[in-house]
Design a protein around this motif. Structure first.
Motif, short mmCIF file in Angstrom:
data_model
loop_
_atom_site.label_atom_id
_atom_site.label_comp_id
_atom_site.label_asym_id
_atom_site.label_seq_id
_atom_site.Cartn_x
_atom_site.Cartn_y
_atom_site.Cartn_z
N VAL A 169 -12.78 -24.15 12.03
CA VAL A 169 -12.82 -22.68 12.12
C VAL A 169 -12.35 -22.12 10.78
O VAL A 169 -11.31 -22.53 10.26
CB VAL A 169 -11.93 -22.16 13.25
CG1 VAL A 169 -12.00 -20.64 13.32
CG2 VAL A 169 -12.34 -22.77 14.59
N GLY A 170 -13.12 -21.19 10.23
CA GLY A 170 -12.75 -20.61 8.94
C GLY A 170 -13.64 -19.43 8.62
O GLY A 170 -14.23 -18.81 9.50
N SER A 171 -13.74 -19.15 7.32
CA SER A 171 -14.56 -18.02 6.86
C SER A 171 -15.69 -18.53 5.99
O SER A 171 -15.57 -19.55 5.29
CB SER A 171 -13.69 -17.04 6.08
OG SER A 171 -13.09 -17.68 4.95
N ARG A 172 -16.78 -17.79 6.03
CA ARG A 172 -17.96 -18.14 5.24
C ARG A 172 -18.48 -16.85 4.58
O ARG A 172 -19.08 -16.02 5.24
CB ARG A 172 -19.03 -18.76 6.14
CG ARG A 172 -20.06 -19.58 5.38
CD ARG A 172 -20.86 -20.44 6.34
NE ARG A 172 -21.61 -21.45 5.63
CZ ARG A 172 -22.31 -22.42 6.21
NH1 ARG A 172 -22.35 -22.49 7.54
NH2 ARG A 172 -22.95 -23.31 5.48
N GLN A 174 -18.28 -13.33 3.65
CA GLN A 174 -17.58 -12.18 4.24
C GLN A 174 -17.41 -12.32 5.75
O GLN A 174 -16.83 -11.44 6.39
CB GLN A 174 -18.36 -10.89 3.92
CG GLN A 174 -18.52 -10.61 2.44
CD GLN A 174 -17.19 -10.42 1.74
OE1 GLN A 174 -16.28 -9.80 2.29
NE2 GLN A 174 -17.07 -10.96 0.53
N THR A 175 -17.92 -13.40 6.31
CA THR A 175 -17.87 -13.58 7.77
C THR A 175 -16.64 -14.38 8.16
O THR A 175 -16.41 -15.48 7.64
CB THR A 175 -19.13 -14.30 8.28
OG1 THR A 175 -20.29 -13.60 7.81
CG2 THR A 175 -19.15 -14.34 9.79
N LEU A 176 -15.85 -13.84 9.08
CA LEU A 176 -14.64 -14.50 9.54
C LEU A 176 -14.89 -15.24 10.86
O LEU A 176 -15.88 -14.99 11.54
CB LEU A 176 -13.52 -13.48 9.73
CG LEU A 176 -13.16 -12.63 8.51
CD1 LEU A 176 -12.06 -11.63 8.87
CD2 LEU A 176 -12.73 -13.49 7.35
N ASN A 177 -13.96 -16.12 11.20
CA ASN A 177 -14.01 -16.88 12.47
C ASN A 177 -15.34 -17.61 12.67
O ASN A 177 -15.93 -17.59 13.74
CB ASN A 177 -13.75 -15.94 13.66
CG ASN A 177 -12.35 -15.35 13.63
OD1 ASN A 177 -11.39 -16.02 13.24
ND2 ASN A 177 -12.23 -14.10 14.01
N VAL A 178 -15.79 -18.25 11.61
CA VAL A 178 -16.99 -19.08 11.71
C VAL A 178 -16.59 -20.46 12.23
O VAL A 178 -15.63 -21.06 11.76
CB VAL A 178 -17.67 -19.22 10.33
CG1 VAL A 178 -18.88 -20.15 10.42
CG2 VAL A 178 -18.10 -17.85 9.82
N THR A 179 -17.33 -20.96 13.21
CA THR A 179 -17.04 -22.27 13.81
C THR A 179 -18.14 -23.26 13.46
O THR A 179 -19.32 -23.01 13.71
CB THR A 179 -16.92 -22.16 15.34
OG1 THR A 179 -15.87 -21.24 15.68
CG2 THR A 179 -16.59 -23.51 15.96
N GLU A 217 -9.77 -23.03 7.97
CA GLU A 217 -8.44 -22.53 8.32
C GLU A 217 -7.80 -23.33 9.45
O GLU A 217 -6.61 -23.61 9.42
CB GLU A 217 -8.52 -21.05 8.71
CG GLU A 217 -9.03 -20.15 7.60
CD GLU A 217 -9.26 -18.72 8.05
OE1 GLU A 217 -8.99 -18.44 9.25
OE2 GLU A 217 -9.70 -17.90 7.25
N LYS A 218 -8.60 -23.69 10.45
CA LYS A 218 -8.08 -24.42 11.61
C LYS A 218 -9.06 -25.51 12.03
O LYS A 218 -10.24 -25.48 11.68
CB LYS A 218 -7.84 -23.47 12.79
CG LYS A 218 -6.82 -22.38 12.54
CD LYS A 218 -6.71 -21.47 13.75
CE LYS A 218 -5.73 -20.34 13.50
NZ LYS A 218 -5.63 -19.42 14.66
#
Length: 245
Positions: A169-172, A174-179, A217-218
């Protein structure tokens, strides 16, 4: 032609002895199949227990070897640190040797603790568990080695199986909470989840290839076992510290 003339009457001799013999044979076959199934089941249980004992004995031997190596390393550290006949030229080498020995001792202590916990668990530790999830960098800043250790701490020595789903789980951009599921970033994984089947523990290892525009991030991990005592475990790890959240 008369209807009665076109029909034939067939007379079958009734033989009660033959009929009794056929029934005896059929009953014998049923009993033989039932007995075969029972003894095959007993053999399977015996075989499973035998292999469990062998596997546990191997763990005990490995634990004993590590305990001896740990004792030898500690003795070497004491001898090295207590030596006064060391000139200035070799002090740095001795210091590095002590550091290496202490690092090896720390690693052995962790491995020994792991094997002891699997073989002689506390009641609170029993059940399906995610023991740890480690990530190590490689020469490529976008490639990481990973190791997931799953354990089953129980007294019945039975196999446990199911699936494990690992996602980043992270950012791509400008998009956050990408899995991203593991199969999208790991060449060794070609399914959405990884199958596990083990008696004491199982290692899931491979590499993670991060996309250029992805910042992790996670790490999300979901374990789902199957069977009569199915369990579901969900855990999150921080990408930096690798500590369970």
């Amino acid at each position: 032609m008369n209807k009665g003339q076109g029909e034939r009457l067939q007379i079958v001799t009734y033989n009660p002895i033959r009929r009794f013999i056929n029934r005896v044979i059929a009953l014998s076959l049923i009993l033989a199949l039932a007995a075969g199934g029972y003894y095959y089941g007993q053999w399977s249980v015996w075989h499973e227990r035998g292999s469990a004992v062998i596997e546990r004995d191997d763990l005990r031997v490995k634990t004993q070897v590590q305990e001896k190596e740990l004792s030898d390393l500690r003795r070497r550290v004491l001898v090295t640190e207590s030596s006064n006949a060391v000139d200035k030229q070799t002090q740095q080498e001795v210091h590095q040797t002590v550091l290496d020995l202490n690092a090896r001792i720390g690693k052995l202590e962790n491995e020994l603790h792991f094997y002891q916990r699997v073989m002689a668990p506390e009641k609170a530790d029993q059940g399906l568990r995610i023991d740890r999830f480690d990530i190590k960098p490689t020469d490529n800043p976008r490639v990481f080695d990973y190791q997931l250790v799953i354990t089953q701490v129980t007294d019945n020595n039975s196999f446990i199986e199911g699936r494990v789903l690992v996602s980043l789980v992270g950012s791509r951009g400008q998009t956050l909470n990408v899995t991203l599921p593991l199969k999208d970033v790991s060449p060794e994984v070609d399914e959405l989840s990884v199958r596990f089947r083990f008696r004491f523990f199982q290692n899931v290892v491979g590499q993670i290839h991060l996309p250029e525009d992805f910042i992790p991030e996670k790490v999300q991990i979901i374990l789902q076992s199957i069977g009569n005592k199915a369990m579901r475990i969900e855990t999150e790890f921080d990408w930096v510290s690798q500590e369970a959240i």
